[in-house]
Enzyme design. Structure first.
Site, PDB file in Angstrom:
ATOM      1  N   SER A 160      -0.733 -13.180  -5.154  1.00  0.00           N
ATOM      2  CA  SER A 160      -0.530 -11.756  -5.417  1.00  0.00           C
ATOM      3  C   SER A 160      -1.860 -11.029  -5.294  1.00  0.00           C
ATOM      4  O   SER A 160      -2.933 -11.634  -5.459  1.00  0.00           O
ATOM      5  CB  SER A 160       0.048 -11.546  -6.815  1.00  0.00           C
ATOM      6  N   TYR A 199       0.360 -12.634 -15.916  1.00  0.00           N
ATOM      7  CA  TYR A 199       0.727 -12.841 -14.514  1.00  0.00           C
ATOM      8  C   TYR A 199      -0.512 -12.979 -13.632  1.00  0.00           C
ATOM      9  O   TYR A 199      -0.611 -13.892 -12.806  1.00  0.00           O
ATOM     10  CB  TYR A 199       1.581 -11.660 -14.054  1.00  0.00           C
TER      11      TYR A 199
END
Length: 321
Positions: free
Chosen positions: A152, A165
């Site tokens: 990501s 995350y």
């Protein structure tokens, strides 16, 4: 003197036109995908041309600009895919692994997130990837295949509210980078994909979001709850809808990069599909930190400018004083 300057400027114009034609021809002929990084390099090249033309002497500046143009032309990626005979391993063995599984958990200040959310993100986004990779690595080494991890943009750029995350994706990005070095001797190519915001099931349902919110409410310490206040904590519930509206539903940029990482003769080490997936990390890594902080404050407003209760009280008291 003016004649020399005119000749020098004309040389740059002619060279720029010739270079532009060659670049466009190569892009069209090889169906090169225009990345954000390529646009940044072109802007840098334009800035270099201005400096060479206006600051440096004619011969030195022109030589430097020609070398820069040549280097950029050579570095334009050509997406050559594997020939059919190179794909026979797809039938006879394991050619590639694509790690796509991922969970977000919840979006909130790192202090507010329960430990269970941190553990869940690390187990799915990182530990699970390591376990699966270790199991299938003998087959991958035998095929001299591909290992692709979907990380990501948050894995190498701090984004408010993504503590759990982002930490797991940062671990995944570094795991991919180290595995690339470890597997060089086996001729296994490793790629990491760092997308920006795409609309997937990673945000979960509204019911899941509500249950996570209730989990925070039940486990938060009384003094922490007092400091943040009910209004601030209540604003977390709206983030599910906010993220669903600002993310892109078109997943084709990610899928194209996955296919290229699996089937190209020379896959890239890193891919950055999605809006600003390359520019935002550059802003964080190469600009003064206060520049990125100002950008992040305006771009990632996860709480709609709502301050925690204790900060609002302190701010009000300072105004009265």
């Amino acid at each position: 003197m003016e004649m020399v300057q005119c000749d020098s400027a004309l040389s740059y114009v002619v060279l720029s036109a010739l270079f532009s034609g060659l670049v466009i021809h190569k892009i069209i002929r090889n169906k090169v995908k225009i990345e954000n990084s390529a646009v940044s390099c072109l802007l840098s090249l334009l800035l270099l041309e201005i400096i060479c033309c206006c600051v440096l002497c004619s011969h030195l500046g022109l030589t430097l600009f020609i070398l820069a143009c040549a280097f950029y032309y050579i570095s334009i990626p050509v997406r050559r895919m594997l020939p059919p005979q190179g794909k026979v391993v797809l039938i006879t063995g394991l050619w590639g692994i694509v790690h796509n599984a991922g969970v977000l958990g919840y979006m909130a200040d790192g202090e507010l997130l329960p430990i269970s959310v941190y553990k869940q993100c690390m187990d799915v986004n990182f530990i699970g990837v390591v376990q699966v990779t270790k199991i299938f690595m003998p087959l991958l080494r035998k095929a001299k295949g591909r290992l692709v991890t979907i990380s990501s943009m948050a894995g190498h750029t701090p984004i408010p509210g993504f503590a759990a995350y982002a930490a797991s994706k940062a671990a995944l990005s570094m795991f991919s980078a180290v595995m690339r070095q470890d597997l060089l001797k086996w001729s296994v190519k490793v790629s990491a994909i760092h997308p920006s915001g795409f609309k997937t099931n990673i945000f979960g349902s509204q019911e899941h979001w509500s249950s996570q919110d209730q989990n925070i409410q039940d486990n938060i310490m009384p003094d922490v709850k007092e400091d943040y206040g009910e209004e601030y904590l209540a604003s977390l519930k709206d983030l599910h809808h906010t993220m669903s509206t600002v993310t892109s539903p078109d997943l084709s940029p990610v899928l194209e990069d996955v296919c290229h990482a699996l089937l190209a003769q020379e896959p890239y080490v890193s891919y950055t599909p999605g809006q600003c997936a390359y520019l935002i990390p550059c802003l964080f890594h190469y600009f003064p930190l206060w520049v990125y902080d100002c950008f992040a404050k305006q771009t990632f407003q996860i709480h709609q400018n709502i301050l925690p209760r204790s900060l609002r009280i302190s701010k009000a008291n300072n105004k009265t004083d």
